[in-house]
Structures are given as structure tokens and as C-alpha cells.
Enzyme design. Structure first.
Site, PDB file in Angstrom:
ATOM      1  N   GLU A 147       8.328  -0.598 -10.492  1.00  0.00           N
ATOM      2  CA  GLU A 147       7.767  -0.970  -9.199  1.00  0.00           C
ATOM      3  C   GLU A 147       6.746   0.059  -8.706  1.00  0.00           C
ATOM      4  O   GLU A 147       5.966   0.607  -9.480  1.00  0.00           O
ATOM      5  CB  GLU A 147       8.895  -1.226  -8.189  1.00  0.00           C
ATOM      6  CG  GLU A 147       9.798  -2.392  -8.622  1.00  0.00           C
ATOM      7  CD  GLU A 147      10.708  -2.876  -7.529  1.00  0.00           C
ATOM      8  OE1 GLU A 147      10.250  -3.026  -6.383  1.00  0.00           O
ATOM      9  OE2 GLU A 147      11.892  -3.147  -7.825  1.00  0.00           O
ATOM     10  N   ASP A 161      12.827 -10.977  -1.321  1.00  0.00           N
ATOM     11  CA  ASP A 161      13.031  -9.767  -2.102  1.00  0.00           C
ATOM     12  C   ASP A 161      13.783  -8.742  -1.241  1.00  0.00           C
ATOM     13  O   ASP A 161      14.063  -8.979  -0.067  1.00  0.00           O
ATOM     14  CB  ASP A 161      11.691  -9.218  -2.601  1.00  0.00           C
ATOM     15  CG  ASP A 161      11.811  -8.467  -3.917  1.00  0.00           C
ATOM     16  OD1 ASP A 161      12.901  -7.941  -4.217  1.00  0.00           O
ATOM     17  OD2 ASP A 161      10.814  -8.396  -4.660  1.00  0.00           O
TER      18      ASP A 161
END
Length: 604
Positions: free
Chosen positions: A537, A338
Site C-alpha cells: 500500500e 475499505d
């Protein structure tokens, strides 16, 4: 059977392919995953035992004899610099096509706030032009010709591009309990991504959110692993189609990425990028549920999680990345990290992390750190800190995916023929799928006789969210956080108010919009629309689920004595407070652009 004419390579590569194709009935001896090594410092309760894990396997169609022979020959001509380059992915905000003349990178991505020319509302043509510019620059570099793979976050439709079809976020789709619907959504998404030039989406999210305080809870299909498992294979097949030996993906298909490996939905207190303090059995039974179906369906990539398991970051845990994923789970594609997640590994930085690579990361997502990371990884390969066997394994896996995408075809992937056909973006056919998705994802929690509403009623539509498509669409919409979007940014959409007004008017009724819930003439019924504002997020992490924004309820308070308002809540957590009496609440999550008419149909 693979055809040698499909590959634009040197004559020796064509011969290798032809010979392998003739012997395709023979077994293929694949290189074994490079052992992770027992000397990696990990807490005892963060060491996975492969013997405990279920079995799955990438279909043999990705590793047929012709493909493996082609890759072997290609790698024999690659320099060390070219091999290292394949393992680096840069973000379009931090790299130019001209940089590829010097740096032989393997991939680019468009992150949540990255877009052509820094314009969040860039045209589809601008997106395609950007893809072509990078593609052509990579081809012109010289040396061993290896095409780029271009990845993007298309997580509820092709949500980066103005005019594309938006779908409800995954938490709503989980309520539909319909794998066929999920497959159709993925097919639409893949086609719309393909027409704008990208090859790869960072989805499906197969997290199992167990704490609704997590800011990414809406990205998961549900807290029950059975739901996630039932969807994982379907969405993979929708994105990629069924893999065929010796054949690239069909037109309108793109690569998927099952994420985030592993237990990103199981962290303590729902903290994004946090620590899942759970047993290995919980890790397997709950949080790994979506991965075997994805792998069995042929998912081409897996994205490692920012998060940790019992104190050890997954991005640096070889027992998770290598021993399990490439052992009993039988994954033969490649693992991408990521966004700069490797920088969170002890002893690492965003610019240098041999530990993550040695643990099993095949491609670094290094959005803005790519240049220094490339140089440091190259030096680590030269010094032996990164072994040649580990580097070759990573490169082979990346090249397998590129072959299966058709990137080595003389004309490129089959989807290249669809590029520029922007009539597919937000087409009537695609929006019909989205409307169906909204209908199936709506959940009626309570009804004390208010529903159904007479079609010809006088309806008050209250709440500031009623006429706000951006709020209905949520995070990961045109921008990372999904904030700042206006009505003109959704040319093919309707707000909830617009859809209700249209449906009611057609039925002979009347509708009035009132953001604050006030009215002059008493309505027959009120529909109050409210909920969370967009986030994504960690910016959506909360400490508790009780709403502190009393302003959300003010429209209800104004109209409740005279009417019974169905309410809308846009979060899986239900932070809207207690449900008012005599109110049939219908959570519609963040339903996206097609929500209004679809949402109106159960009540009008």
C-alpha cells in the site's frame, strides 16, 4: 431449484421457500436501488452519468425467487439492531467471540496484520479454530439466526497462512497473458482459504495501474485495461465457480470481491488513496474495464476505493456507488468499504458516517471502530438520517451473498466438509500450478548470447536476495508489509538460490552462492539476484523510479568484468537502474515460494 431442507430456519421461512420454489418460473420483482439523490454535494466533474456506462448484469442465479422469498421472510423477523449489525464488519484484532453475544454483527475480517492470538505465524489449525469460535458465538447469540461471513486478504494465494501456496503477484501474472492460468490460481486459492475456515477473499484486484510510483502497482495485472478485462471474469469463476440458481457455491469455493471501485490505479502522481483527476470517459474506458466481466461472471461483492475522482471520495459518491454500479452495471451483490475509509468522507469520522451508507456502502469495514459505528448507525436509522428503505436494501444484498455462500445450510457451506484438510495447503498439485505461473510470468528483456546457460556450467549466484524467500514473495505475505519473514516460515518453498543449486547439480554442473558477488575461482557465468524489499500500500509509494540504492548493483560490479549476470528486478517499475551491458535481465516480479526451480528452467 432450491430445496427447503437446506435452510435452518423457522417453519414459516421453509414454507416461504417452498412456495417460491414452486413458482420459480415466475419473474422476480426485485426492490429498486434506493435513489442516490441529486442533492448530494459533489463537484460537477465528479458526477457520473449512467447513460455513458456499459451494461453488465449479475447472473439471475443470485436473485432467484426462492432466495428472495427466503430473505423477505427472514428480514420480517429481524430487529432494527440485527439489521444494522449486518452492515458492520469488525477486525479479529479488535473483537472477541464474546462480543457477539451483545453485538449482532454481520461480518469479521482478518486484516493484513491480524492473526490468531497476534501470531503472524499461527498454524492452520489456529486459523480454523478462530473461525469456528466466532461462528459458534454468532450462532449462540439468540434472536434471528444469521451467520457471520469471514473475509481475508488472500491476494496472491492464501498468503496469510504458513505453508499455503504463494503465487506471483498480479503484475507478473499479467505478463503471462493467460486467463486459464489465472482461473486455476484462483481455484487453488479458494480451496486453501476454505480449509482454514474463511468464506471470502478481498480480491480480485482489477485496478489498472497507470503510474508505477504507486505502492500498489504490483497488485494490478497491468497498465492496459484489456489485460485486466481478460482476467477479471476468469479469476471470479476460479474463486466462486459458476453461480447456479437455487444452489450454494460448491465445496472449495469462496466469495470474491472486485476492488477497488474505482480508479485506484489512476491517481495523480500514483499516490495511494489519492485523487484521479481524469474525465469520465477515461474512468470508463480505462479504470472500469475489469468490473463488467467480474459482474457478468457473478462476483458477489465489490470493495469501494479509498481514492477520489476529481475531488470526491468514491466511498461517499452516490453516482458511482449507486447510480452506475447498481444501474447500467447491474450489480446485485453488496458493496463493502475499505479499512475505515468512511472516516475520510467530509463530515464523517471512523465512528459515524451516514453519508457513506446513504451513498451506497452496504457494509462498513470498521476494523477497530465497529462498536461506536454500530451504535451511531443504529441511532441514525432510528432518527431517519438513514432511511429504512436504504437499510433494508443493504441488508437484503448482504443476505443474498450469505445465501449463495451456503451459510444458511443446516451443515453450513459445502466447504465446511473440507475444513481441517490441511494437506491441501501447499500440496504438490498446487505448487505445480504456482511453478507454472512463475514460468509464464518471467519476462526476458534482453539477451546478447548469454542465454541459454549450459546446464553443467560453473555458476556463481550473487546478491543478498538470492537466498531470501521473503524478499521474493513481496508484500501481503504472512504480514501486511511482508517484512521480517524468515526461511522457516516457508516450509514448502525454495529460495531462488536453492532452486538453481538443485537444478544445476542435477545436470552435472556446480553452483556457488555469494551474497556480495565475490569469488575465488572464476565462474562460467553469474546470476545476480536483486530487487526491492517488500512493502504494501502507501508504504510503497515513491516520488521517482530511479534506484538510489547503489548497493543493489555491487554484486554486478564485482562479477561483470568476468561474467555476464542475468539480473532480477522485483518491481513493475524497474527501480534497479540502467541495465548493464551484456546482461540479459529477467524481471520475475515478486514470484513467491515456487520461483526458484521455475525461474531456473529458462536458463539451465
Amino acid at each position: 431449484m432450491i430445496h427447503s431442507r437446506r435452510f435452518l430456519t423457522a417453519t414459516t421461512a421453509v414454507l416461504a421457500l417452498s412456495a417460491a420454489a414452486c413458482a420459480s418460473a415466475q419473474s422476480v420483482d426485485l426492490p429498486d436501488p434506493v435513489p442516490a439523490g441529486a442533492d448530494i454535494p459533489l463537484p460537477d466533474d465528479a458526477r457520473a452519468d449512467p447513460a455513458n456506462w456499459p451494461a453488465s448484469a449479475t447472473p439471475d442465479a443470485i436473485t432467484d425467487a426462492a432466495t428472495e422469498a427466503f430473505i423477505t421472510e427472514l428480514m420480517s423477523r429481524m430487529t432494527l439492531e440485527e439489521k444494522v449489525g449486518q452492515t458492520i464488519q469488525a477486525d479479529i484484532s479488535a473483537i472477541t467471540p464474546e462480543d457477539l453475544a451483545t453485538y449482532p454483527l454481520g461480518s469479521i475480517l482478518a486484516g493484513g496484520n491480524s492473526e490468531p492470538g497476534g501470531d503472524a505465524y499461527a498454524s492452520p489449525q489456529a486459523w480454523l479454530d478462530l473461525a469456528v469460535a466466532f461462528r459458534e458465538a454468532a450462532a449462540a447469540r439468540g434472536g434471528t439466526a444469521i451467520p457471520l461471513i469471514f473475509g481475508i486478504d488472500a491476494v496472491h494465494g492464501h498468503n496469510n497462512v504458513v505453508g499455503a501456496t504463494l503465487f506471483p503477484h498480479n503484475i507478473g501474472l499479467g505478463a503471462a497473458r493467460n486467463p486459464d492460468l489465472i482461473r486455476r490460481i484462483a481455484e487453488v486459492t479458494a480451496l486453501e482459504v476454505a480449509v482454514t475456515g474463511a468464506d471470502w477473499t478481498f480480491g480480485p484486484t482489477v485496478a489498472v495501474p497507470r503510474d508505477d510510483r504507486w505502492g500498489r502497482a504490483y497488485e494490478g495485472y497491468g497498465e492496459h485495461p484489456e489485460i485486466v478485462a481478460s482476467y477479471a471474469g476468469a479469476v471470479t469463476l476460479g474463486l466462486q465457480g459458476e453461480l447456479e440458481s437455487g444452489e450454494p457455491l460448491a465445496a472449495g469455493r469462496i466469495a470474491g470481491s472486485a476492488k477497488h471501485w474505482l480508479a485506484d490505479g489512476g491517481t495523480l502522481n500514483g499516490a495511494d488513496q489519492g485523487d484521479a483527476q481524469i474525465t469520465e470517459r477515461e474512468l470508463i474506458d480505462i479504470h472500469a474495464a475489469g468490473y463488467p466481466p467480474s459482474i457478468d461472471a457473478g462476483i458477489l461483492t465489490v470493495m469501494a476505493s479509498f481514492s477520489s475522482w476529481n475531488g470526491a471520495k468514491h466511498t461517499g459518491n452516490p453516482t458511482i456507488l449507486t447510480d452506475v454500479l447498481r444501474g447500467p452495471l447491474g450489480f446485485d451483490g453488496f458493496v463493502v468499504s475499505d479499512w475505515n475509509a468512511h472516516g475520510q468522507i467530509p463530515g464523517c469520522s471512523n465512528e459515524s458516517c451516514a453519508a457513506a451508507f446513504n451513498a451506497g456502502i452496504d457494509m462498513f469495514m470498521a476494523p477497530d471502530s465497529w462498536r461506536a459505528l454500530y451504535h451511531n448507525t443504529l441511532e441514525q436509522a432510528r432518527s431517519g438520517e438513514i432511511g429504512m428503505a436504504r437499510l433494508d436494501e443493504a441488508v437484503r444484498r448482504i443476505l443474498r451473498v450469505k445465501v449463495k455462500l451456503g451459510l444458511f445450510e443446516p451443515e453450513g457451506p459445502a466447504s465446511r466438509a473440507l475444513e481441517g484438510q490441511f494437506q491441501h495447503l501447499g500440496s504438490d498439485e498446487h505448487r505445480a500450478v504456482a511453478r507454472d505461473a512463475v514460468r509464464q510470468s518471467l519476462v526476458l528483456l534482453k539477451n546478447d548470447g548469454v542465454l541459454p546457460i549450459r546446464a553443467n556450467a560453473n555458476i556463481l549466484v550473487a546478491g543478498a536476495a538470492a537466498d531470501d524467500i521473503g524478499q521474493a514473495s513481496g508484500g501481503w505475505t504472512l504480514t501486511w508489509q511482508g517484512t521480517g519473514n524468515r526461511r522457516e516460515h516457508f516450509p514448502n518453498g525454495q529460495s531462488i538460490w536453492e532452486g538453481i543449486e538443485e537444478a544445476v547439480t542435477e545436470a552435472g554442473g556446480s553452483a556457488t552462492l555469494s551474497a556480495d558477488g565475490s569469488f575465488e575461482a572464476r565462474p562460467d557465468v553469474a546470476i545476480v539476484v536483486f530487487g526491492e524489499t517488500p512493502y504494501a500500500e502507501f508504504q510503497g509509494d515513491v516520488e521517482h523510479l530511479t534506484s538510489s540504492r547503489k548497493s543493489r548493483w555491487r554484486p554486478c560490479a564485482r562479477c561483470r568484468p568476468r561474467a555476464s549476470p542475468p539480473s532480477r528486478c522485483s518491481s513493475p517499475a524497474g527501480p534497479c537502474g540502467p541495465i548493464p551491458r551484456s546482461t540479459p535481465p529477467t524481471p520475475s516480479w515478486p514470484p513467491g515460494c515456487p520461483a526458484p526451480r521455475a525461474a531456473a528452467s529458462p536458463t539451465c
